[in-house]
Write a protein that holds these residues in place. Structure first.
Motif, mmCIF file in Angstrom:
data_model
loop_
_atom_site.group_PDB
_atom_site.id
_atom_site.type_symbol
_atom_site.label_atom_id
_atom_site.label_comp_id
_atom_site.label_asym_id
_atom_site.label_seq_id
_atom_site.Cartn_x
_atom_site.Cartn_y
_atom_site.Cartn_z
ATOM 1 N N SER A 1 0.837 -1.196 0.000
ATOM 2 C CA SER A 1 0.000 0.000 0.000
ATOM 3 C C SER A 1 0.873 1.249 0.000
ATOM 4 C CB SER A 1 -0.918 0.008 1.223
ATOM 5 O OG SER A 1 -0.146 0.016 2.385
ATOM 6 N N ARG A 2 0.273 2.363 -0.407
ATOM 7 C CA ARG A 2 1.015 3.618 -0.467
ATOM 8 C C ARG A 2 1.223 4.196 0.920
ATOM 9 N NH1 ARG A 2 -1.273 7.696 -2.509
ATOM 10 N NH2 ARG A 2 -3.407 7.034 -2.249
ATOM 11 N N ALA A 3 2.191 5.085 1.057
ATOM 12 C CA ALA A 3 2.435 5.738 2.347
ATOM 13 C C ALA A 3 1.324 6.725 2.649
ATOM 14 C CB ALA A 3 3.781 6.461 2.304
ATOM 15 N N CYS A 4 1.029 6.903 3.943
ATOM 16 C CA CYS A 4 -0.006 7.839 4.365
ATOM 17 C C CYS A 4 0.499 9.269 4.264
ATOM 18 C CB CYS A 4 -0.395 7.588 5.827
ATOM 19 S SG CYS A 4 -1.103 5.980 6.134
ATOM 20 N N LEU A 5 -0.418 10.164 4.011
ATOM 21 C CA LEU A 5 -0.138 11.587 4.127
ATOM 22 C C LEU A 5 -0.404 11.999 5.566
ATOM 23 C CD1 LEU A 5 -1.831 12.932 0.879
ATOM 24 C CD2 LEU A 5 0.581 12.440 1.248
ATOM 25 N N GLY A 53 -16.670 18.996 11.873
ATOM 26 C CA GLY A 53 -15.716 17.959 11.511
ATOM 27 C C GLY A 53 -16.334 16.985 10.526
ATOM 28 N N LEU A 54 -15.487 16.125 9.965
ATOM 29 C CA LEU A 54 -15.928 15.075 9.045
ATOM 30 C C LEU A 54 -15.556 13.719 9.623
ATOM 31 C CD1 LEU A 54 -14.751 16.435 5.554
ATOM 32 C CD2 LEU A 54 -16.794 17.044 6.855
ATOM 33 N N TYR A 55 -16.300 12.692 9.226
ATOM 34 C CA TYR A 55 -15.891 11.343 9.593
ATOM 35 C C TYR A 55 -16.151 10.402 8.427
ATOM 36 C CZ TYR A 55 -20.809 10.160 10.659
ATOM 37 O OH TYR A 55 -22.168 9.936 10.587
ATOM 38 N N SER A 56 -15.291 9.403 8.304
ATOM 39 C CA SER A 56 -15.354 8.476 7.174
ATOM 40 C C SER A 56 -15.819 7.101 7.622
ATOM 41 C CB SER A 56 -13.963 8.342 6.543
ATOM 42 O OG SER A 56 -13.083 7.685 7.446
ATOM 43 N N ASN A 57 -16.208 6.303 6.628
ATOM 44 C CA ASN A 57 -16.495 4.881 6.829
ATOM 45 C C ASN A 57 -17.542 4.617 7.894
ATOM 46 O OD1 ASN A 57 -14.751 4.402 4.801
ATOM 47 N ND2 ASN A 57 -13.350 3.111 5.955
ATOM 48 N N GLY A 58 -18.614 5.452 7.876
ATOM 49 C CA GLY A 58 -19.803 5.117 8.636
ATOM 50 C C GLY A 58 -20.633 4.119 7.835
ATOM 51 N N THR A 59 -21.916 4.018 8.167
ATOM 52 C CA THR A 59 -22.778 3.039 7.516
ATOM 53 C C THR A 59 -22.796 3.198 6.004
ATOM 54 O OG1 THR A 59 -24.180 2.986 9.477
ATOM 55 C CG2 THR A 59 -25.128 2.145 7.444
ATOM 56 N N HIS A 75 -8.399 7.794 2.460
ATOM 57 C CA HIS A 75 -8.005 8.568 3.636
ATOM 58 C C HIS A 75 -6.810 9.479 3.378
ATOM 59 C CE1 HIS A 75 -10.715 5.513 5.342
ATOM 60 N NE2 HIS A 75 -11.120 6.594 6.009
ATOM 61 N N ASP A 76 -5.999 9.154 2.372
ATOM 62 C CA ASP A 76 -5.025 10.145 1.926
ATOM 63 C C ASP A 76 -5.754 11.394 1.433
ATOM 64 O OD1 ASP A 76 -2.616 8.943 2.478
ATOM 65 O OD2 ASP A 76 -2.302 8.146 0.476
ATOM 66 N N LEU A 77 -6.819 11.179 0.675
ATOM 67 C CA LEU A 77 -7.591 12.304 0.140
ATOM 68 C C LEU A 77 -8.268 13.077 1.267
ATOM 69 C CD1 LEU A 77 -8.711 13.774 -2.377
ATOM 70 C CD2 LEU A 77 -10.593 12.103 -2.375
ATOM 71 N N LEU A 78 -8.921 12.370 2.173
ATOM 72 C CA LEU A 78 -9.611 13.026 3.285
ATOM 73 C C LEU A 78 -8.623 13.796 4.157
ATOM 74 C CD1 LEU A 78 -12.224 13.439 4.972
ATOM 75 C CD2 LEU A 78 -11.595 11.344 6.209
ATOM 76 N N ALA A 79 -7.516 13.157 4.516
ATOM 77 C CA ALA A 79 -6.541 13.803 5.401
ATOM 78 C C ALA A 79 -5.928 15.044 4.751
ATOM 79 C CB ALA A 79 -5.450 12.813 5.789
ATOM 80 N N SER A 80 -5.616 14.953 3.467
ATOM 81 C CA SER A 80 -4.980 16.090 2.816
ATOM 82 C C SER A 80 -5.926 17.283 2.729
ATOM 83 C CB SER A 80 -4.487 15.703 1.418
ATOM 84 O OG SER A 80 -5.567 15.371 0.564
ATOM 85 N N LYS A 81 -7.193 17.033 2.427
ATOM 86 C CA LYS A 81 -8.157 18.127 2.317
ATOM 87 C C LYS A 81 -8.480 18.721 3.693
ATOM 88 C CE LYS A 81 -10.277 17.078 -2.118
ATOM 89 N NZ LYS A 81 -9.924 18.399 -2.696
ATOM 90 N N CYS A 82 -8.592 17.871 4.700
ATOM 91 C CA CYS A 82 -8.859 18.385 6.045
ATOM 92 C C CYS A 82 -7.643 19.126 6.591
ATOM 93 C CB CYS A 82 -9.267 17.240 6.976
ATOM 94 S SG CYS A 82 -10.930 16.596 6.661
ATOM 95 N N GLU A 83 -6.450 18.651 6.250
ATOM 96 C CA GLU A 83 -5.222 19.346 6.657
ATOM 97 C C GLU A 83 -5.203 20.762 6.090
ATOM 98 O OE1 GLU A 83 -0.462 19.157 5.555
ATOM 99 O OE2 GLU A 83 -1.700 17.360 5.373
ATOM 100 N N SER A 84 -5.514 20.882 4.807
ATOM 101 C CA SER A 84 -5.485 22.190 4.160
ATOM 102 C C SER A 84 -6.475 23.159 4.788
ATOM 103 C CB SER A 84 -5.782 22.043 2.666
ATOM 104 O OG SER A 84 -4.781 21.284 2.031
#
Length: 211
Positions: A1-5, A53-59, A75-84
């Motif tokens: 798998s790719r490295a996390c952001l 806030g946002l949360y992922s992978n609910g129902t 989650h790379d996408l989610l983390a990068s956008k929330c970081e910005s």
């Protein structure tokens, strides 16, 4: 798998996990692949909507059908956008297979989210001792990030308010619970047991952290 952001958004305490949080729905293309462009647009819209806030992978996040690579890319996408945007976010690591849930939890810690959200394993109901051991394992895997327990109506075993209160008292890493809209007495019993626990209740594509 790719490295996390790695995200600089700090892990939150139970008192800081509050307000209205929006769930990230997983858009599926006609060929049944993830529609990455629509997912990026959705996250942008949610970030700009004024939620806490946002949360992922609910129902509605199709977490049970994600490959390891898809889980990472989401989650790379989610983390990068929330970081910005300096937007708090929770990563959902739920899975019917408890070992996969634990693997996802260990991996998700690399993003250093505001919290990790998990449901109990749901292939068979967990007894109280198994529930505690499972949450202890998740908490150890993601420390210092705190955990939010998702215990929906369709869970194999709905935890009573008193049991959730005991878990909150015994597990400092348990920052919050996400539960159905139970009666006032149920919430009073939970609040008396752990006054500082963040309690999420469902809304339309939202969850509200109450104190």
């Amino acid at each position: 798998s790719r490295a996390c952001l790695r995200s600089p958004v700090k892990p939150l305490s139970s008192l800081e996990i509050k307000g209205t949080w929006a769930t990230v729905l997983l858009p599926i293309a006609p060929d049944e692949s993830i529609d990455w462009n629509r997912l990026a647009d959705e996250i942008d819209i949610l970030v700009s909507s004024g939620v806490d806030g946002l949360y992922s992978n609910g129902t509605a996040g199709e977490f049970y059908a994600q490959s390891e690579e898809e889980f990472t890319q989401i989650h790379d996408l989610l983390a990068s956008k929330c970081e910005s945007a300096q937007m708090p976010f929770q990563i959902g690591v739920s899975h019917a297979f408890p070992q996969e849930c634990l693997r996802r939890a260990r991996f998700a810690k690399n993003w250093m989210p505001s919290a990790i959200q998990t449901a109990l394993p749901d292939w068979t109901p967990t007894n109280p001792a198994e529930t505690r051991r499972f949450l202890e394992a998740i908490a150890e895997a993601v420390d210092p990030v705190r955990i939010v327990l998702y215990n929906p109506l369709h869970a194999k075993r709905a935890l009573a308010a008193e049991e959730l209160a005991r878990l909150g008292q015994d597990l400092p890493a348990l920052a919050g619970v996400k539960v159905p809209l139970n009666g006032a007495e149920w919430f009073d019993a939970l609040r008396q047991g752990v006054p500082d626990l963040s309690i999420f209740v469902p809304g339309h594509r939202l969850a509200s952290g109450l104190h």
